[in-house]
Design an enzyme around this catalytic site. Structure first.
Site, PDB file in Angstrom:
ATOM      1  N   HIS A 180      41.394 -11.543  94.241  1.00  0.00           N
ATOM      2  CA  HIS A 180      41.433 -10.775  93.150  1.00  0.00           C
ATOM      3  C   HIS A 180      40.492  -9.643  93.092  1.00  0.00           C
ATOM      4  O   HIS A 180      39.396  -9.698  93.433  1.00  0.00           O
ATOM      5  CB  HIS A 180      40.856 -11.988  92.075  1.00  0.00           C
ATOM      6  N   GLU A 183      37.056  -9.204  91.093  1.00  0.00           N
ATOM      7  CA  GLU A 183      35.886 -10.091  91.588  1.00  0.00           C
ATOM      8  C   GLU A 183      34.874  -9.590  92.625  1.00  0.00           C
ATOM      9  O   GLU A 183      34.699  -9.896  93.599  1.00  0.00           O
ATOM     10  CB  GLU A 183      36.515 -11.394  91.851  1.00  0.00           C
ATOM     11  N   HIS A 309      35.897 -16.544  94.782  1.00  0.00           N
ATOM     12  CA  HIS A 309      36.106 -15.829  93.376  1.00  0.00           C
ATOM     13  C   HIS A 309      34.964 -15.860  92.572  1.00  0.00           C
ATOM     14  O   HIS A 309      34.063 -16.438  92.936  1.00  0.00           O
ATOM     15  CB  HIS A 309      37.269 -16.651  92.857  1.00  0.00           C
ATOM     16  N   GLU A 382      33.953 -20.653  92.836  1.00  0.00           N
ATOM     17  CA  GLU A 382      34.117 -19.646  91.828  1.00  0.00           C
ATOM     18  C   GLU A 382      32.799 -19.293  91.421  1.00  0.00           C
ATOM     19  O   GLU A 382      31.869 -20.362  91.090  1.00  0.00           O
ATOM     20  CB  GLU A 382      34.462 -20.457  90.458  1.00  0.00           C
TER      21      GLU A 382
HETATM   22  O1  0X9 Z   1      43.120 -18.980  89.077  1.00  0.00           O
HETATM   23  C1  0X9 Z   1      42.569 -18.810  90.124  1.00  0.00           C
HETATM   24  O2  0X9 Z   1      43.289 -18.116  90.991  1.00  0.00           O
HETATM   25  C2  0X9 Z   1      41.380 -18.983  90.354  1.00  0.00           C
HETATM   26  N1  0X9 Z   1      40.490 -18.730  89.373  1.00  0.00           N
HETATM   27  S1  0X9 Z   1      40.254 -16.903  89.033  1.00  0.00           S
HETATM   28  O3  0X9 Z   1      39.437 -16.993  87.762  1.00  0.00           O
HETATM   29  N2  0X9 Z   1      39.222 -16.630  90.109  1.00  0.00           N
HETATM   30  O4  0X9 Z   1      41.459 -16.282  89.058  1.00  0.00           O
HETATM   31  C3  0X9 Z   1      41.149 -20.338  90.724  1.00  0.00           C
HETATM   32  C4  0X9 Z   1      41.772 -20.776  92.081  1.00  0.00           C
HETATM   33  C5  0X9 Z   1      41.854 -22.095  92.633  1.00  0.00           C
HETATM   34  N3  0X9 Z   1      43.159 -22.378  92.687  1.00  0.00           N
HETATM   35  C6  0X9 Z   1      44.084 -22.518  93.772  1.00  0.00           C
HETATM   36  N4  0X9 Z   1      43.385 -21.989  95.036  1.00  0.00           N
HETATM   37  N5  0X9 Z   1      45.172 -23.046  93.765  1.00  0.00           N
HETATM   38 ZN    ZN Z   2      39.648 -15.119  91.340  1.00  0.00          ZN
END
Ligand code: 0X9
Ligand code: ZN
EC number: 3.4.17.18
Length: 431
Positions: A180, A183, A309, A382
């Site tokens: 992302h 980030e 992330h 995260e």
């Molecule tokens: O929603 C996401 O992609 C992640 N949170 S973020 O705020 N950084 O966008 C969570 C990722 C965990 N989910 C998977 N890997 N499926």
């Molecule tokens: Zn992310």
């Protein structure tokens, strides 16, 4: 933060809104200025009483940009249409800000300058990332090797640093950062991993032992185009996706149960757009091909992975596409190993450990594909901060050292179990 007042207004949809207001006028409990809650605009909202994964998934499925989530609430960015849906959920909403207030730092119309703005100079833009990696490889020839797994849509290298003194065939561990764009702290996390396992080799015993027995692979920016776009104006745009067409969410584009389950959007304008097909995103194709290239003699050499992330301070594991703890290819023992190692790592950094879908359903995520297609123990971290609006993506550069070093022990723990992750629950891995 300003005081929060509950406004028990009977609204058209029976929605009880909570609106964050300015300080009350002197000598009265009444707010000085009460915006009509129905009139609060598109922007950043705190959504409360989102107490179950199902409730949070329903909110995410509106296509809003979910900035953070916890056991009871979510912070989201909603456009006008999504806001109608958000109000219809009947959950208390706190208007936090218009989107622009959080991200332009007063400079969003500035010329394209590429470098990070003041207060963020220690973050590495793409040119600085490239030279830092080239320098590390030059300074540590024979220990660190720099490659590219391919080019982004706009032609930037997807850098891969390999660090090892271990025998060929040793367990490999992959660290990926910045799927992302906004980030930015995650790119610094991957650079910190590179620096530590090169600079400290031979002096720090833990680092030395791991480098002597593991092959460490680091991809510091899977989304370099989006990252440059995010800070190119001299402010920040709050950009999440890659730069292919309207942008694809690289963490909804992986090919295990892609788009299956209401955990991504089919709308190209959405921040969680899953792309036109699994692996339609060029960057994901290159990382996929690299991971597939590590299948040697029928065995995947990469055994463990962290995808960094921001933000929320969580450690997450598969699956994200289903609420179930077990699913095809994910046995009760696998789930127990994920939970045990995730919890052990969380004990070292103070993050909250949980299965991805305990937060909300996300399909097409990287962890699901890494595990589902390759059996790699794949976690999402995260990082800092725990909460915040769009500002949560933009902590000043003074936090970089502290918040990257915060994960040293967790990284070491993952590396140390990489020979046999089920060992963490006392299980064995066969011959
Ligand atoms: O929603 C996401 O992609 C992640 N949170 S973020 O705020 N950084 O966008 C969570 C990722 C965990 N989910 C998977 N890997 N499926
Ligand atoms: Zn992310």
């Amino acid at each position: 933060m300003s005081r929060v007042h509950r406004l028990p207004m009977a609204l058209a949809l029976g929605v009880c809104l909570v609106v964050s207001l300015a300080a009350p006028a002197a000598g009265t409990d009444e707010p000085a200025a009460s915006p009509d809650p129905q009139e609060t605009p598109a922007g950043v909202y705190l959504v409360e009483e989102a107490d179950t994964p199902q409730q949070r998934t329903a909110i995410a499925a509106l296509g809003v940009d979910v900035l953070s989530a916890d056991d009871t609430s979510m912070t989201v960015v909603a456009d006008a249409e999504q806001l109608v849906g958000l109000r219809a959920t009947g959950r208390p909403l706190t208007f936090l800000a218009e989107r622009g207030e959080f991200i332009d730092l007063g400079r969003s119309d500035g010329p394209s300058i590429n470098a990070f703005p003041s207060g963020y100079e220690d973050y590495h833009d793409f040119a600085e990332l490239t030279s830092a990696l080239e320098q590390a490889a030059a300074d540590h020839a024979g220990l660190a090797e720099l490659d590219s797994v391919g080019s982004s849509v706009e032609g930037r290298d997807l850098w891969l640093m390999s660090i090892t003194q271990a025998p060929a065939g040793s367990p490999e561990v992959l660290f990926t950062c910045q799927l992302h764009a906004r980030e930015h702290l995650t790119r610094e996390m991957c650079l910190h991993i590179v620096d530590r396992f090169t600079d400290e080799y031979g002096s720090d015993p833990a680092v030395t032992e791991l480098v002597d027995s593991r092959i460490i692979r680091v991809i510091p920016s899977v989304n370099p185009d989006g990252a440059e776009y995010d800070h190119a104006s001299g402010g920040f745009r709050g950009w999440r996706k890659n730069r292919q067409g309207q942008g694809t969410d690289l963490n909804r584009n992986w090919g295990h149960q892609w788009g299956c389950c209401g955990g991504s959007s089919g709308s190209p304008s959405s921040d969680t757009y899953r792309g036109s097909s699994a692996f339609s995103a060029i960057e994901n194709q290159h990382v996929r091909d690299y991971v597939e290239s590590r299948v040697v003699g029928g065995t995947q050499r990469i055994t463990a992975h962290i995808d960094f992330h921001t933000y929320s301070e969580l450690i997450l594991w598969p699956y994200g596409y289903t609420y179930s703890d077990t699913a095809p290819g994910l046995t009760a023992q696998d789930a127990a190993a994920f939970e045990a190692l995730g919890t052990r790592m969380a004990d070292t950094n103070g993050y909250t450990p949980q299965q991805i879908s305990d937060l909300y359903i996300a399909d097409g995520g990287m962890n699901d594909w890494m595990w589902g297609a390759h059996g790699i123990y794949s976690f999402t971290f995260e990082m800092y901060p725990r909460s915040g609006g769009l500002n949560g993506f933009y902590p000043g550069d003074e936090v970089i050292d502290r918040e990257t070093a915060r994960n040293d022990e967790a990284v070491d723990l993952l590396l140390s179990y990489a020979d046999c992750v089920p060992r963490v629950i006392g299980a064995s891995c066969g011959a």
